[in-house]
Design a protein around this motif. Structure first.
Motif, PDB file in Angstrom:
ATOM      1  N   GLY A  99      -3.453 -10.922  -1.022  1.00 39.21           N
ATOM      2  CA  GLY A  99      -3.851 -10.859  -2.425  1.00 39.21           C
ATOM      3  C   GLY A  99      -5.349 -10.794  -2.646  1.00 39.21           C
ATOM      4  N   ASN A 100      -6.131 -10.574  -1.567  1.00 41.45           N
ATOM      5  CA  ASN A 100      -7.585 -10.511  -1.719  1.00 41.45           C
ATOM      6  C   ASN A 100      -8.057  -9.137  -2.196  1.00 41.45           C
ATOM      7  OD1 ASN A 100      -7.884 -13.156  -0.806  1.00 41.45           O
ATOM      8  ND2 ASN A 100      -7.906 -12.517   1.334  1.00 41.45           N
ATOM      9  N   ARG A 101      -7.220  -8.107  -2.034  1.00 44.37           N
ATOM     10  CA  ARG A 101      -7.555  -6.759  -2.519  1.00 44.37           C
ATOM     11  C   ARG A 101      -6.334  -6.154  -3.207  1.00 44.37           C
ATOM     12  NH1 ARG A 101     -12.511  -5.427  -0.795  1.00 44.37           N
ATOM     13  NH2 ARG A 101     -13.275  -6.482   1.082  1.00 44.37           N
ATOM     14  N   MET A 102      -6.559  -5.525  -4.338  1.00 40.64           N
ATOM     15  CA  MET A 102      -5.467  -4.931  -5.095  1.00 40.64           C
ATOM     16  C   MET A 102      -5.034  -3.607  -4.448  1.00 40.64           C
ATOM     17  SD  MET A 102      -4.863  -7.055  -7.509  1.00 40.64           S
ATOM     18  CE  MET A 102      -5.345  -8.355  -6.393  1.00 40.64           C
ATOM     19  N   PRO A 103      -3.758  -3.448  -4.114  1.00 43.47           N
ATOM     20  CA  PRO A 103      -3.302  -2.214  -3.452  1.00 43.47           C
ATOM     21  C   PRO A 103      -3.537  -0.968  -4.298  1.00 43.47           C
ATOM     22  CG  PRO A 103      -1.445  -3.574  -4.162  1.00 43.47           C
ATOM     23  CD  PRO A 103      -2.665  -4.405  -4.300  1.00 43.47           C
ATOM     24  N   LEU A 108       0.833  -1.209   0.000  1.00 45.84           N
ATOM     25  CA  LEU A 108       0.000   0.000   0.000  1.00 45.84           C
ATOM     26  C   LEU A 108       0.864   1.255   0.000  1.00 45.84           C
ATOM     27  CD1 LEU A 108      -2.886   1.031   0.040  1.00 45.84           C
ATOM     28  CD2 LEU A 108      -2.850   0.920   2.544  1.00 45.84           C
ATOM     29  N   GLU A 109       1.936   1.244   0.779  1.00 41.33           N
ATOM     30  CA  GLU A 109       2.819   2.412   0.812  1.00 41.33           C
ATOM     31  C   GLU A 109       3.525   2.606  -0.522  1.00 41.33           C
ATOM     32  OE1 GLU A 109       5.271   1.794   4.267  1.00 41.33           O
ATOM     33  OE2 GLU A 109       3.969   3.083   5.474  1.00 41.33           O
ATOM     34  N   LYS A 110       3.807   1.487  -1.229  1.00 42.11           N
ATOM     35  CA  LYS A 110       4.411   1.599  -2.559  1.00 42.11           C
ATOM     36  C   LYS A 110       3.487   2.353  -3.508  1.00 42.11           C
ATOM     37  CE  LYS A 110       4.415  -1.802  -5.829  1.00 42.11           C
ATOM     38  NZ  LYS A 110       4.215  -1.159  -7.116  1.00 42.11           N
ATOM     39  N   GLU A 111       2.194   2.011  -3.498  1.00 44.48           N
ATOM     40  CA  GLU A 111       1.239   2.675  -4.385  1.00 44.48           C
ATOM     41  C   GLU A 111       0.981   4.119  -3.957  1.00 44.48           C
ATOM     42  OE1 GLU A 111       0.380   1.455  -7.107  1.00 44.48           O
ATOM     43  OE2 GLU A 111       1.021  -0.616  -6.831  1.00 44.48           O
ATOM     44  N   LEU A 112       0.909   4.352  -2.633  1.00 41.64           N
ATOM     45  CA  LEU A 112       0.709   5.725  -2.153  1.00 41.64           C
ATOM     46  C   LEU A 112       1.903   6.603  -2.502  1.00 41.64           C
ATOM     47  CD1 LEU A 112      -0.838   5.002   1.382  1.00 41.64           C
ATOM     48  CD2 LEU A 112      -1.992   6.127  -0.541  1.00 41.64           C
ATOM     49  N   GLY A 113       3.091   5.978  -2.620  1.00 40.03           N
ATOM     50  CA  GLY A 113       4.290   6.743  -2.974  1.00 40.03           C
ATOM     51  C   GLY A 113       4.179   7.400  -4.334  1.00 40.03           C
ATOM     52  N   ALA A 114       3.379   6.810  -5.236  1.00 38.49           N
ATOM     53  CA  ALA A 114       3.189   7.411  -6.562  1.00 38.49           C
ATOM     54  C   ALA A 114       2.458   8.749  -6.457  1.00 38.49           C
ATOM     55  CB  ALA A 114       2.411   6.454  -7.465  1.00 38.49           C
TER      56      ALA A 114
END
Length: 723
Positions: free
Chosen positions: A547-551, A506-512
């Protein structure tokens, strides 16, 4: 109101019906008048509640609970348990609730009735789940009051007696459930009389043709055995009189199911089983048992290895007796059981034999102590089980009829299931001992943890505070306590690993978006959690990690509308955030499949697998073609210094020379690698292909191993397997 009568079994259909008055007269032998009056009042309440209801046989329903009460009365159960037995179906099958029973009688009786009642108000996905949930509820009620299971056993016994009115398929299903659950429970609690009858009735229902065949054969054989039985019995009585010993001698009939089971399990013919003559000698005192044993061994020669002293070392259910097998006249085998009157009473009724509920007396009662230990174990299983079906599975594992007796270094006897290993022993000592077990000594010799134990061995467990359970242990442990504790640890470990991975994703995606997780507005997070039906942020992170929800999609929901979307993401459903760094220590939520076996140094990609986490593949793996640029796609890369052990597969073509495999294995070991698996295929008689699965550090390590193997004369060709 329903006429006060009760059902009899199908085999007793021609006998007079059993009346409530008969029960009250019988209860006068051991209950007080006011207690019998309360039992009658419970009958009136139950008869009115079941008014108009009938069993499949057409009989009024009240026949069944009254028959259940009579079975318990034969075991001299207290009056409140009898009242609960008469009321046991009221909550489940009528409109009367638990509160009404408590108001009419008391909370104790209401709890007993509720403990026996099935869960009918909850919708389950399957019949198996519903049955498992009801069974779990009953067993947990039993841990508070063991009379719950006594009522249930009596209920099952009467249902088995009246099984004949049901369809054959349903008869078989109920008989199978009886064999899998209720027979072992009756055995575990030492209630021999109920166990034997359940076995006989279950045998007749599940294998009716085999039952009738053995029944007819036994009837024929019995006539030929009378003279031999009489001669042996007279010889035993004569020897006891010579020695001045007093004991009640009687022939012991083998029940039909035990005959069938011995024929099946030991691959014996009918005559090999029936030609064993069984006797029981009941005496007044314990020391007399051993004196009679000596006289029997003087009368007939004992069979080596067939003597068991269950008096000195009782069974887990409290059963005590001396068992011996002798060479009788004309070479026939004689089985003899020697016990006291108290031991005999205990063997018939188990924990119900000396029933003094909520009393401090009789604390040394072996059946009661054994049952208490088992109930404590059930509570531990309940804590470690994820759902009702898993709990039921654990309980079935725990209901082994055969046992192993081993000793701690201080001489304490530990009773374990047959086939138990060192790990099972460690968990039996204490959950913490099992969790931190690293090695063991059996009879002062170091042994592997998967070593199976045998009676008489002394086991010493060596622990380390830093050690933890391994998933590998599940492949060989047999006790429910060990299995439940290991699974519980792995579930918690996996949950924490999933939370950690989910946070990184999640932090990887928020970093964008140039955001950090702690910068997300609390109101926004609360709304998202409410929409997803999750209790907290940890649950969300675990869902992402598994893997049940896409970050990426979660991130889009969390980012405020005011936050400017990066231009390279506008109109694109795919993330342009930096690749996730794989450490190699993420645990069970990051998997490396066998199709390509990625290791540090390989170019890698990953896909989400619902319920499992992320699966890392080599970039060239053929199995990821359909996943490229889909919702489950994830860009990943190795960290600069990954840790952990990784597996890879190499293929080596060698000439067929003696010692080739040993030479290659030695070279691999020299290079600091462990061989996990070897397989071989012969090609043309001159050459063979060897497949090695190796544990390595990284791509450079594999290259060094392959370079070393190429130097060997026996190696013709070598390469690493790809996807």
């Amino acid at each position: 109101m329903t006429k006060p009568v009760a059902s009899c079994s199908s085999k007793d259909a021609n006998k007079p019906r059993f009346l409530i008055s008969d029960l009250c007269v019988y209860l006068e032998s051991y209950l007080k008048t006011d207690q019998i009056r309360e039992v009658y009042r419970a009958y009136i309440f139950s008869a009115e509640a079941h008014e108009g209801q009938s069993r499949l046989s057409g009989e009024p329903y009240i026949y069944h609970p009254l028959a259940v009460a009579r079975i318990l009365a034969d075991m001299r159960i207290d009056h409140k348990c009898l009242m609960a037995a008469i009321l046991h179906d009221v909550i489940e099958d009528t409109s009367v609730g638990k509160g009404q029973i408590a108001a009419a009688f008391d909370d104790e009786i209401a709890e007993l009735v509720d403990g026996v009642s099935k869960l009918t108000q909850i919708n389950f996905r399957s019949r198996a789940e519903a049955q498992a949930a009801s069974f779990r509820k009953m067993l947990l009620a039993m841990t508070k009051d063991i009379r719950v299971i006594l009522i249930k056993l009596a209920d099952r016994l009467h249902n088995m007696r009246t099984l004949g009115v049901m369809r054959p398929a349903k008869c078989r299903r109920i008989a199978r459930e009886t064999f899998e659950i209720y027979v072992p429970i009756a055995n575990r609690l030492g209630i021999y009389s109920i166990r034997i009858e359940l076995e006989e009735l279950g045998f007749a229902a599940y294998w009716p043709v085999r039952y009738q065949a053995i029944k007819a054969a036994v009837k024929t054989a019995r006539g030929n055995r009378k003279e031999v039985l009489g001669n042996i019995e007279r010889a035993i009585r004569g020897r006891l009189e010579q020695e001045g010993l007093v004991g009640e001698v009687g022939g012991r009939e083998k029940n039909l199911y035990s005959i069938y089971r011995k024929m099946r399990d030991k691959k014996l013919s009918f005559h090999e089983v029936v030609d064993v003559y069984a006797f029981r000698i009941v005496v007044d005192r314990q020391d007399t048992c051993y004196r009679i044993l000596g006289s029997m061994h003087n009368l007939y020669n004992p069979v080596p290895g067939r003597f068991k002293d269950y008096i000195a070392i009782p069974k887990a259910n409290g059963y005590q007796s001396l068992h011996t097998v002798l060479f009788g006249p004309h070479g026939i085998s004689i089985e003899i059981q020697i016990r006291t009157e108290d031991m005999h009473h205990l063997s018939e009724s188990g924990i119900a034999a000396h029933w003094l509920y909520k009393s401090e007396e009789n604390e040394d009662n072996l059946a009661r102590a054994g049952a208490s230990d088992w109930l404590k174990n059930l509570l531990e299983l309940q804590k470690g089980a994820g759902d009702s079906i898993e709990f039921l599975e654990h309980v079935k594992f725990d209901l082994f009829p055969d046992e192993v007796y081993v000793f701690t270094p201080r001489g304490k006897i530990m009773v374990l299931a047959k086939g138990a290993t060192v790990i099972d022993f460690a968990y039996a000592v204490h959950s913490d001992v099992g969790a931190h077990c690293v090695a063991a000594r059996v009879d002062r010799r170091m042994v592997p943890l998967r070593t199976r134990l045998h009676s008489g061995q002394t086991v010493e467990v060596i622990t380390s505070p830093s050690a933890n359970p391994s998933a590998f242990w599940l492949s060989f442990v047999v006790t429910a306590k060990a299995r439940s504790n290991i699974r519980g640890y792995l579930k918690n470990l996996r949950g924490q690993e999933a939370i950690d991975l989910g946070k990184r994703l999640l932090e990887k995606e928020l970093g964008a978006y140039d955001l950090k997780l702690e910068q997300v507005a609390a109101e926004k997070m609360d709304i998202l959690l409410q929409d997803f039906g999750l209790k907290s942020l940890d649950y969300l992170l675990e869902e992402i990690g598994l893997g049940n929800r896409m970050p990426l999609l979660v991130t889009r929901r969390l980012v405020d509308s005011e936050t400017e979307m990066p231009k390279d993401l506008a109109g694109d459903i795919y993330s342009n955030a930096p690749p996730l760094a794989i450490k190699g220590t993420e645990g069970m939520v990051v998997k490396y499949p066998k199709c390509c076996r990625p290791i540090p140094g390989d170019e890698i990609v990953a896909t989400f697998s619902p319920g499992k986490g992320i699966v890392v593949h080599r970039h060239e793996c053929r199995n990821i073609g359909d996943f490229r640029k889909s919702d489950s796609w994830l860009d990943v890369q190795w960290e600069k210094e990954p840790a952990g052990d990784f597996t890879t597969e190499i293929k080596v073509e060698v000439g067929n020379k003696r010692g080739s495999l040993a030479t290659i294995a030695s070279a691999i070991s020299e290079m600091g690698s462990n061989i996990e698996n070897i397989s071989m295929e012969e090609r043309d008689g001159l050459t063979s292909t060897l497949h090695f699965v190796l544990t390595v550090d990284d791509r450079k390590h594999v290259a060094n191993i392959m370079r070393r193997l190429r130097m060997l004369k026996v190696v013709m060709r070598i390469y690493r397997m790809d996807g």
